[in-house]
Scaffold this motif. Structure first.
Motif, short mmCIF file in Angstrom:
data_model
loop_
_atom_site.label_atom_id
_atom_site.label_comp_id
_atom_site.label_asym_id
_atom_site.label_seq_id
_atom_site.Cartn_x
_atom_site.Cartn_y
_atom_site.Cartn_z
N VAL A 35 40.94 36.86 44.85
CA VAL A 35 40.92 35.77 45.68
C VAL A 35 39.98 36.00 46.70
O VAL A 35 40.08 37.04 47.39
CB VAL A 35 42.19 35.64 46.50
CG1 VAL A 35 42.16 34.61 47.21
CG2 VAL A 35 43.31 35.25 45.12
N GLY A 56 40.48 34.08 42.27
CA GLY A 56 40.31 32.66 43.13
C GLY A 56 40.10 31.81 44.27
O GLY A 56 39.65 32.96 44.85
N ARG A 212 48.46 37.04 42.30
CA ARG A 212 46.63 37.06 43.54
C ARG A 212 46.09 37.88 44.65
O ARG A 212 47.19 37.79 45.56
CB ARG A 212 47.18 35.28 43.62
CG ARG A 212 48.02 34.37 42.82
CD ARG A 212 48.06 33.06 43.56
NE ARG A 212 49.08 33.05 44.54
CZ ARG A 212 50.47 33.30 45.26
NH1 ARG A 212 51.11 33.21 43.89
NH2 ARG A 212 50.76 33.04 46.00
#
Ligand code: PLP
Length: 225
Positions: A35, A56, A212
């Protein structure tokens, strides 16, 4: 460019492999979404050069600013939207992202369906569940999840890959991971997007298929986001 980022990425990958092995899950069964929100190309590049291709972002606008150039340099990038989506950004999101984790209401599901048809582009979709039923947090409430999944699949004909959750801060995340898994299982959904920097190792025995991870790779963010 920071060598730290490549080192941290290698460490996160190692911890994922260890957790997979400990949980008796096949090697490679947990995907890592790096992320990169708030970080720019200078920080993303070391991760790309270390072989990371799945990233992400939580804001459509920020992602549109930095990813098209990187995507043209590295053709196999897979971009995930992990933040809330407004229906007026659905067209941009469908055009840019390969996976959307935050489908959580009828209006956005309809807007995505319309754009996917129009653009003939079909990002993989996850439904976000607000497992802690926190008023300030996005996601369908657990009691409405089955009906919303059915609406997306049956009424709109959307292929749903799985569920995503962000457990409340300051509570043990395990019960939230277990609840997400239970809802996924009873709806025949294989994908579970759960686990962040602080708890991805714990999410793996609960069945996470995507974790994530941001700050454990890129460092602390200046802005809270
Ligand atoms: C920022 C963010 C992450 C990553 O958080 P870290 O704690 O930095 O790993 C994961 N998921 C979502 C939805 C986020 O917004």
């Amino acid at each position: 460019m920071s060598p730290l980022i490549a080192d941290r990425l290698a460490r996160v990958r190692r911890l994922i492999s260890n957790a997979e092995a400990e949980a008796g899950r096949p090697a490679g069964s947990v995907g890592l979404v790096a992320v990169s929100k708030t970080f720019d190309a200078d920080d993303i590049l070391p991760a790309l050069l270390a072989g990371q291709r799945v990233f992400g972002e939580n804001r459509v606008q920020e992602a549109s600013g930095k990813w098209p150039a990187l995507k043209s340099e590295f053709s196999d990038i897979e971009l995930h939207l992990v933040g809330p989506l407004q229906s007026n950004k659905a067209a941009e999101a469908v055009a840019l992202f390969d996976v959307i984790h935050t489908v959580d209401r009828e209006k956005i599901a309809r807007a995505l369906k319309e754009e996917m048809t129009k653009q003939d582009r079909h990002p993989r979709l996850f439904i976000q569940v607000n497992t802690g039923e926190e008023p300030q947090k996005a996601g369908v409430s657990p009691k409405d999840a089955d009906a919303f999944i059915a609406f997306c699949r049956d009424d709109l004909g959307l292929a749903i890959e799985g569920l995503m959750a962000i457990p409340p801060v300051d509570v043990a995340p395990g019960p939230h991971f277990a609840l997400l898994r239970k809802i996924a299982e009873r709806n025949g959904l294989a994908g579970l997007s759960m686990g962040m920097s602080g708890d991805f190792e714990l999410a793996i025995p609960f069945g996470a298929t995507l974790v994530r991870v941001g700050s454990a790779i890129f460092g602390e963010r200046d802005t809270p986001h």
